[in-house]
Design an enzyme around this catalytic site. Sequence first.
Site, PDB file in Angstrom:
ATOM      1  N   CYS A   5      50.904 -24.387  61.111  1.00 27.10           N
ATOM      2  CA  CYS A   5      51.156 -23.033  61.594  1.00 27.10           C
ATOM      3  C   CYS A   5      52.166 -23.150  62.728  1.00 27.10           C
ATOM      4  O   CYS A   5      51.880 -23.792  63.750  1.00 27.10           O
ATOM      5  CB  CYS A   5      49.856 -22.400  62.079  1.00 27.10           C
ATOM      6  SG  CYS A   5      50.130 -20.707  62.625  1.00 27.10           S
ATOM      7  N   CYS A  65      57.057 -16.185  61.789  1.00 22.06           N
ATOM      8  CA  CYS A  65      56.340 -17.189  60.998  1.00 22.06           C
ATOM      9  C   CYS A  65      57.094 -18.522  61.006  1.00 22.06           C
ATOM     10  O   CYS A  65      58.135 -18.672  60.354  1.00 22.06           O
ATOM     11  CB  CYS A  65      56.115 -16.720  59.563  1.00 22.06           C
ATOM     12  SG  CYS A  65      54.957 -17.770  58.675  1.00 22.06           S
TER      13      CYS A  65
HETATM   14  O1  PYC Z   1      53.850 -19.289  62.188  1.00 24.35           O
HETATM   15  O2  PYC Z   1      53.599 -20.697  60.533  1.00 24.35           O
HETATM   16  C1  PYC Z   1      53.289 -19.677  61.125  1.00 24.35           C
HETATM   17  C2  PYC Z   1      52.205 -18.834  60.590  1.00 24.35           C
HETATM   18  C3  PYC Z   1      51.493 -19.042  59.445  1.00 24.35           C
HETATM   19  C4  PYC Z   1      50.577 -17.998  59.354  1.00 24.35           C
HETATM   20  C5  PYC Z   1      50.753 -17.180  60.447  1.00 24.35           C
HETATM   21  N1  PYC Z   1      51.757 -17.718  61.190  1.00 24.35           N
END
Ligand code: PYC
Length: 308
Positions: free
Chosen positions: A86, A234
């Site tokens: 994550c 993300c």
């Molecule tokens: O930032 O990799 C990330 C992530 C995965 C799910 C929520 N954030």
Amino acid sequence: MEVPFIDSHTGGEPTRVLDFPFDLGGGSLFEQREVFKTRWDHIRKAACNEPRASDTVVGALLVPPTDPACVSGVIFFNNVGVLGMCGHGTIGVIRTLQTLGRIEPGTHLLETPVGTVTTTLHADGRVTVQNVPAYRHLRQVQVKVPGHGTVTGDVAWGGNWFFLIQDCPIAVEFSQLEALTEFTWKVRQALQEQNITGKDGALIDHIEVFGPAETADSRNFVLCPGKAYDRSPCGTGTSAKLACLQADGKLQEGQVWKQESIIGSVFEGSYQLTRGQVIPSITGQAFINMRGVLILDEMDPYCWGIGQ
Ligand code: PYC
């Protein structure tokens, strides 16, 4: 039972770090994650679900690293299960370790179930995560989505599995959150029904769509496994995007890609090619915003959360 936690958010996406010595059997981080999944799933539910949290919260359990070169091990999880890596969560974990007085600005290795990542805590509080290798697994795959016809996207790994759709039929704007959630959820279900998977049949549990942005290279909307959308751009999704851009010859080694999230927060990404592998680096900032203890009272009918 009382479990101390520290909350932060990275570009709006929450991370709840648990610092408690659950017995996970002491194997590899991957094996420890399996033990967490089978023996301690009630802790995941209690930490990430209502009434203590919500579907946006990503949990991060600190565990002793098996490799002494690492500052810590970490197992990420959310409202429906465990995660591989994550990105926003790693940025939150590094800032949390700083708050706990365990690290100072500099470079720190962090062990995860999918590999060791190299992090840099900058003096101004920003964090760069050099992720596990990212790659595109399938290019321009067609999936039939009820109500939307044929949708085309790439399947890529960035620490989790993603389906990346460049031409989204819905405007990638905050005002379209509900429509984007409904569309991407249908895509996710269609991928599963049509048996389109990551490597070795892995479930594709993150859907990422892209649109134009005014001050970044692109804006994304990322649907997470439990149907919440990522408030941050993300980290693993941006890593998957970098792998696709590299494969298409659209981003050179070292060139910066600014990825904006649906709420306007931005990560800076770039990649390094090492022995032919794309090693993404993601930079973002987290802020600590709460600390406390989870009070787990078995008399409470909702002690272990509502739902999954
Ligand atoms: O930032 O990799 C990330 C992530 C995965 C799910 C929520 N954030």
